[in-house]
Design a protein around this motif. Sequence first.
Motif, short mmCIF file in Angstrom:
data_model
loop_
_atom_site.label_atom_id
_atom_site.label_comp_id
_atom_site.label_asym_id
_atom_site.label_seq_id
_atom_site.Cartn_x
_atom_site.Cartn_y
_atom_site.Cartn_z
N GLU A 90 0.84 -1.20 0.00
CA GLU A 90 0.00 0.00 0.00
C GLU A 90 0.87 1.26 0.00
O GLU A 90 0.59 2.24 -0.70
CB GLU A 90 -0.91 -0.01 1.23
N MET A 91 1.96 1.20 0.77
CA MET A 91 2.84 2.38 0.80
C MET A 91 3.53 2.57 -0.55
O MET A 91 3.72 3.69 -1.01
CB MET A 91 3.84 2.24 1.95
N GLU A 92 3.89 1.47 -1.19
CA GLU A 92 4.50 1.55 -2.52
C GLU A 92 3.52 2.21 -3.50
O GLU A 92 3.88 3.08 -4.28
CB GLU A 92 4.81 0.13 -3.06
N ARG A 93 2.24 1.76 -3.42
CA ARG A 93 1.21 2.29 -4.32
C ARG A 93 1.03 3.79 -4.08
O ARG A 93 0.85 4.58 -4.99
CB ARG A 93 -0.10 1.55 -4.04
N TYR A 94 1.06 4.16 -2.83
CA TYR A 94 0.87 5.57 -2.46
C TYR A 94 1.96 6.43 -3.09
O TYR A 94 1.71 7.49 -3.68
CB TYR A 94 0.90 5.70 -0.93
N VAL A 95 3.21 5.96 -2.96
CA VAL A 95 4.35 6.70 -3.52
C VAL A 95 4.16 6.86 -5.03
O VAL A 95 4.36 7.95 -5.59
CB VAL A 95 5.66 5.95 -3.18
N ASP A 96 3.73 5.80 -5.70
CA ASP A 96 3.53 5.90 -7.15
C ASP A 96 2.41 6.89 -7.49
O ASP A 96 2.47 7.59 -8.50
CB ASP A 96 3.20 4.51 -7.73
#
Length: 335
Positions: A90-96
């Motif tokens: 989820e944090m990866e997706r947020y950064v993207d």
Amino acid sequence: MVPATDAVAQMVWWFDEYRRLGLICRDGEFYPSVHYPPITMYPFASERALLGSYVPPPDNRFSIYVHIPFCLKACAFCHYPVKFLAPDAEMERYVDTVFREMDLWRERLGVDRIPARSILLGGGTPTYLSPGLLERFLDGFVSRLDLTRNTQFTVDVDPVTLLGDPGGERLRIMRAYGIERLTVGIQSLNDDTLRRMNRHHDASTALQCLQASRDAGFTLNIEFIYGYPGDTLDDWRAVIEQAVTLQVEEIQLYRLKMIPYGDRTAPLTGGFRGLNRRLPDPREVIAMKASAHAILNQHGFQENLGRVFTRDTSAISRYASNQCCGLYDQIRGHW
Ligand SMILES: C[S@@+](CC[C@H](N)C(=O)[O-])C[C@H]1O[C@@H](n2cnc3c(N)ncnc32)[C@H](O)[C@@H]1O
Ligand code: SF4
């Protein structure tokens, strides 16, 4: 005429006077009015309606805020939009998603890189990101910005995220990407208060974080909350007496906000009576601010911006002053 000579007593006298004149709302509680109406009350606005006739500011720079809404656990007082223990994916997706939003802004503004005036990465806790993800985020973030005329690059941190090997790694990465200032949420230097706040660190851990950050070359802003349930004026004075001995450039004093605003209510708002502690009387809260003011002044700190104390005006949070005093345009990533 103001009868008292002592600065703290004078402030309380004024409070009583304002109350007598009917100028104090809800028995001394206060409403933050950062913007009105609250964000959640805004109607839908199309991009065209919002930006159709937009003209960039004369200096063609932007104050940039990115909200990173992830944290380890819920502090009892916190009313910011945050998510706890989010999975890595989820944090990866947020950064993207932040990168995608920045790309939309670049396209809208017709620039390759967004020219920055000042930057604040806030939260939440941006340094809750793992060192690897923090590096990936900063890499993509700064590559989309023109930093040649940027005046300040700050990150909000929770002290525990800068300790141990991962903490050292985060400090190194942030320096490598041009971040030169940290805002550290100390909240209190009283261990009993920190427990009641449901913080996950004690005072000595917070001091270790300051030392590590200082050693890594950052300038420091530290934040405290006053008027917390169970705190006395003496407790608070002791915290500030210690705070002025620390090697920091800026000290911010937040009065505890109990009245909900925006889209989230602090856990404390509903439950503070359950802690079996009393909320300090508003007169006592006013005395807390006035005492802190007096102690900070004695040690060379002036309130150069509401709640923001520095010895040197150049150390003031640029983001805060651009926003409230400069009324500059901002790009806010708040997803
Ligand atoms: C966005 S928070 C980030 C702090 C960082 N995540 C940490 O925990 O250290 C910024 C500051 O807002 C203040 N704050 C949060 N909730 C508050 C409340 N209900 N009343 C007053 N200040 C509050 C705290 O002092 C906090 O350090
Ligand atoms: S104070 Fe900081 S660590 Fe605590 S919940 Fe709020 S943003 Fe997260």
